[in-house]
Every structure is written in C-alpha cells, then in structure tokens.
Design a protein around this motif. Structure first.
Motif, mmCIF file in Angstrom:
data_model
loop_
_atom_site.group_PDB
_atom_site.id
_atom_site.type_symbol
_atom_site.label_atom_id
_atom_site.label_comp_id
_atom_site.label_asym_id
_atom_site.label_seq_id
_atom_site.Cartn_x
_atom_site.Cartn_y
_atom_site.Cartn_z
ATOM 1 N N VAL A 42 32.342 28.513 62.376
ATOM 2 C CA VAL A 42 32.095 29.485 61.313
ATOM 3 C C VAL A 42 30.939 29.060 60.424
ATOM 4 O O VAL A 42 30.631 27.873 60.289
ATOM 5 N N VAL A 43 30.307 30.052 59.817
ATOM 6 C CA VAL A 43 29.455 29.848 58.647
ATOM 7 C C VAL A 43 30.065 30.701 57.546
ATOM 8 O O VAL A 43 30.685 31.742 57.812
ATOM 9 N N ILE A 44 29.917 30.257 56.303
ATOM 10 C CA ILE A 44 30.519 30.950 55.172
ATOM 11 C C ILE A 44 29.419 31.418 54.230
ATOM 12 O O ILE A 44 28.619 30.617 53.753
ATOM 13 N N ASP A 45 29.380 32.732 53.988
ATOM 14 C CA ASP A 45 28.382 33.342 53.113
ATOM 15 C C ASP A 45 29.103 33.767 51.839
ATOM 16 O O ASP A 45 29.926 34.688 51.865
ATOM 17 N N THR A 46 28.838 33.101 50.714
ATOM 18 C CA THR A 46 29.684 33.254 49.545
ATOM 19 C C THR A 46 28.916 33.369 48.229
ATOM 20 O O THR A 46 28.022 32.556 47.962
ATOM 21 N N ASP A 47 29.283 34.360 47.424
ATOM 22 C CA ASP A 47 28.745 34.491 46.063
ATOM 23 C C ASP A 47 29.685 33.722 45.127
ATOM 24 O O ASP A 47 30.392 34.288 44.309
ATOM 25 N N THR A 48 29.673 32.418 45.226
ATOM 26 C CA THR A 48 30.722 31.540 44.721
ATOM 27 C C THR A 48 30.919 31.586 43.223
ATOM 28 O O THR A 48 32.020 31.330 42.737
ATOM 29 N N TYR A 49 29.885 31.921 42.466
ATOM 30 C CA TYR A 49 30.004 31.921 41.012
ATOM 31 C C TYR A 49 30.304 33.316 40.454
ATOM 32 O O TYR A 49 30.446 33.501 39.259
ATOM 33 N N ASN A 50 30.420 34.287 41.342
ATOM 34 C CA ASN A 50 30.652 35.666 40.933
ATOM 35 C C ASN A 50 31.880 35.803 40.040
ATOM 36 O O ASN A 50 31.849 36.464 39.018
ATOM 37 N N GLU A 51 33.001 35.193 40.456
ATOM 38 C CA GLU A 51 34.169 35.099 39.586
ATOM 39 C C GLU A 51 34.934 33.835 39.950
ATOM 40 O O GLU A 51 34.395 32.751 39.780
ATOM 41 N N ILE A 52 36.168 33.928 40.478
ATOM 42 C CA ILE A 52 36.930 32.695 40.732
ATOM 43 C C ILE A 52 37.577 32.648 42.109
ATOM 44 O O ILE A 52 38.141 31.615 42.475
ATOM 45 N N LEU A 241 40.863 24.600 40.211
ATOM 46 C CA LEU A 241 41.152 25.980 40.564
ATOM 47 C C LEU A 241 42.132 26.614 39.577
ATOM 48 O O LEU A 241 41.959 27.771 39.164
ATOM 49 N N VAL A 242 43.145 25.856 39.183
ATOM 50 C CA VAL A 242 44.088 26.366 38.179
ATOM 51 C C VAL A 242 43.352 26.661 36.873
ATOM 52 O O VAL A 242 43.567 27.701 36.231
ATOM 53 N N SER A 243 42.451 25.775 36.498
ATOM 54 C CA SER A 243 41.761 25.926 35.208
ATOM 55 C C SER A 243 40.862 27.147 35.185
ATOM 56 O O SER A 243 40.744 27.819 34.141
ATOM 57 N N ILE A 244 40.198 27.473 36.287
ATOM 58 C CA ILE A 244 39.293 28.623 36.261
ATOM 59 C C ILE A 244 40.067 29.939 36.265
ATOM 60 O O ILE A 244 39.596 30.932 35.719
ATOM 61 N N VAL A 245 41.255 29.939 36.861
ATOM 62 C CA VAL A 245 42.098 31.129 36.761
ATOM 63 C C VAL A 245 42.620 31.268 35.333
ATOM 64 O O VAL A 245 42.600 32.352 34.743
ATOM 65 N N GLU A 246 43.059 30.152 34.761
ATOM 66 C CA GLU A 246 43.579 30.155 33.402
ATOM 67 C C GLU A 246 42.518 30.628 32.410
ATOM 68 O O GLU A 246 42.806 31.350 31.449
ATOM 69 N N GLY A 247 41.268 30.258 32.655
ATOM 70 C CA GLY A 247 40.184 30.638 31.757
ATOM 71 C C GLY A 247 39.665 32.045 31.965
ATOM 72 O O GLY A 247 38.846 32.533 31.183
ATOM 73 N N TYR A 248 40.144 32.722 33.003
ATOM 74 C CA TYR A 248 39.642 34.059 33.326
ATOM 75 C C TYR A 248 40.188 35.121 32.390
ATOM 76 O O TYR A 248 39.581 36.165 32.190
#
Length: 323
Positions: A42-52, A241-248
């Motif tokens: 696989v290759v992964i194409d990702t807009d990683t900073y778009n949200e969480i 990962l928990v922290s970025i959801v909590e901060g959303y």
C-alpha cells in the motif's frame, strides 16, 4: 449469489454496448476490485492535519504490519480553517505525518513525499509533485496490484493518473470520499475540495473502491471516555491521539467524534468487516449529485461497515503497542 450478480452486471454491460474505452475490461475490473492478498502493498495518501482522524488511520496502518506493507506516505492538500492555503494544508499534513511517525518511534521507516500545492485546474493538467511522481514510478514498477489508500482530496492520485494513465493497470484505489449513492447529494469534504480529481476517479476506469461518509463511515464514532478507557496511558502515540480528540471540542458531554478515515485502513485489515455493492461507476455532476449510466465501467462501493469489529481491532493494536 455474488457470482450470479456479477454475471448479470457483466451481461448487461455487454448487451447495452459499453462504449467507453478503458484499459481494463469489466471482467478484469471485477477481478481487481475483488483482490484480497494475504499482505497488501500500500501507499497512503493523507491530508493528515485536516482534523484528527487521519492520525488514527495512519497509526492503525503502521500497527497492522501483518496485513499491509506500507511502501510510501503522501501528504495530500486541503484547505479549511486549519490552513491558510492549499499549499499550507499540504505542508502541515507533511509535518504532521512526520510528527506521528516520530511519536511511534518510526521516524525513518517509511518514505514520505510532499504532494500537490493546489487543486486541479482542469481534468487534463496534473499537479506535478513528488508524491504524484513517486506513485507513477512505484506503480509502474509494481509486480502485483498496489493499493492506493486515499484519505483526502484525491489530487495527488488524479494527477498521477493524468501523468501516466497506464498506472490504471497497476493500482487499486480505496477512497474515503463522497456520500452514499442514495444520498440526496454527493457533497462531502474530500470530494468537494477537488471536484475535478473526484470526477477523474469515477471516470477514468481505475479500479476503485469508494468508502462513503454518510451513511457508512458515519457510524465510526467514538468518545473521549471510551478512548481514555481503552487506550489512555498505553503509550506515547495513544496519549497523543486521545489528546487531539479531547482538544477538538470544549464540551464532551453527550459528544462523540467520527473517525472516518480508519475505514480505508480497515478495508485492508479485513474486508469481510464490510458489505459492498458492485455497480456501474456513477457520474459525478458539476452540481455534486450522482447520475447513473448502466453502460459505464464497474466499481465497488461500501454500503456497511461493522463499527465494533473495526474499533476492537484498532484499540487492541494501539493498547498493545510498546514504544
């Protein structure tokens, strides 16, 4: 039952005089979109900073080495309140990919490439980028089908298809994008960001598996208490990962967050967790609705995903990871 359904669809396409010219026949497309390797490349194409959610998807993929071999990661473009421009969105995604890799202790394990600095201006002019060039090169050298896991606007992937249409014979695109075909509109962030690129995915004849948001991946919802209970304190990346959801969101009472993008990774981990329909590829109109034409090439669309099986597998992999 599935074989009978496929036979009927192929017969219908033949009787109606399939007039479009594609590299792959419908028979070959069915074979390709049904391909289930023991371990996918696989290759992964990702807009990683778009949200969480891309961060969850990327970690889930990294922690699934038994099911997939990640050959490269591409930074996809985006534009919303987290970015000042399309190019800035891509650059921030590129930085966030490295941030996630660093927190998993895999800083130099996977090659990471910068993607498009703007969306397509038309359907014939590619946005040439390191990501698009690598996809073309990697696909053409592939000795088995290469899965292109597309988690954002498909600008990098569409550009590669324009640059080298022959890669249609070498890749399988699994794309989180658009609404379900029975929805009143196709409008959805990934699709809407670059409509021309989205149209290319549907029109080009590339083997395509579409994973819609509503009413499919919208079930992939979690909460801060659930995350803390299952993966909190397990390791550095889980805590991040928990922290970025909590901060959303400032208010977590009765609140949940959809983690859409893990669906594409889950497709590779275990496609049996999903249900599908094999259909003629829809026409994505400029009004962002779906139109149908029974003579078009075939593609696969996900219609259901087992939320509990996906989250259980992902949580266990996160919890058991030793950093």
């Amino acid at each position: 039952m599935l074989k009978n359904t496929i036979a009927v669809i192929l017969l219908f396409a033949a009787l109606t005089g399939h007039s479009q010219s594609f590299t792959l026949s419908n028979e070959k497309l069915v074979e390709r979109i049904s391909y289930k390797p023991q371990k996918a490349k696989v290759v992964i194409d990702t807009d990683t900073y778009n949200e969480i959610d891309d961060q969850f998807a990327l970690v889930y993929a990294i922690l699934s080495p038994a099911q997939m071999n990640i050959e490269a990661i591409y930074a996809a473009p985006f534009l919303n309140k987290r970015a000042s421009s399309v190019a800035d969105g891509m650059e921030k995604s590129y930085a966030e990919i490295h941030n996630v890799l660093d927190k998993t202790g895999m800083k130099d394990k996977f090659p990471v490439y910068k993607g498009s600095t703007h969306f397509l201006k038309d359907k014939t002019t590619p946005v040439v980028s390191d990501a698009a060039k690598d996809l073309v090169d990697r696909a053409m050298k592939a000795t088995e089908p290469l899965f292109v896991l597309t988690l954002g606007a498909p600008t990098n992937v569409a550009s590669a298809l324009i640059m080298k249409p022959e890669i249609k014979d070498k890749i399988i695109v699994v794309w989180l994008g658009g609404k379900g075909l029975n929805w009143r509109t196709a409008r959805e962030f990934n699709l809407l960001q670059d409509v021309a690129s989205s149209q290319i995915l549907f029109d080009s004849g590339v083997p395509l598996i579409q994973v819609p948001t509503e009413p499919v991946t919208s079930h992939l919802s979690t909460t801060v208490p659930e995350l803390k209970a299952h993966i909190g304190g397990a390791n550095k990346i889980s805590d991040y990962l928990v922290s970025i959801v909590e901060g959303y969101s400032k208010d977590h009472f009765g609140w949940s967050k959809v983690i859409w993008d893990i669906s594409v990774i889950a497709y590779i981990v275990n496609p049996d967790w999903m249900q599908y329909e094999l259909r003629p590829a829809p026409i994505l109109t400029n009004e962002l609705t779906y139109s149908s034409d029974g003579t078009r090439h075939l593609y696969k669309v996900v219609t259901f995903i087992d939320r509990n099986k996906v989250f259980k597998d992902m949580f266990l992999k996160f919890k058991n990871f030793k950093d």
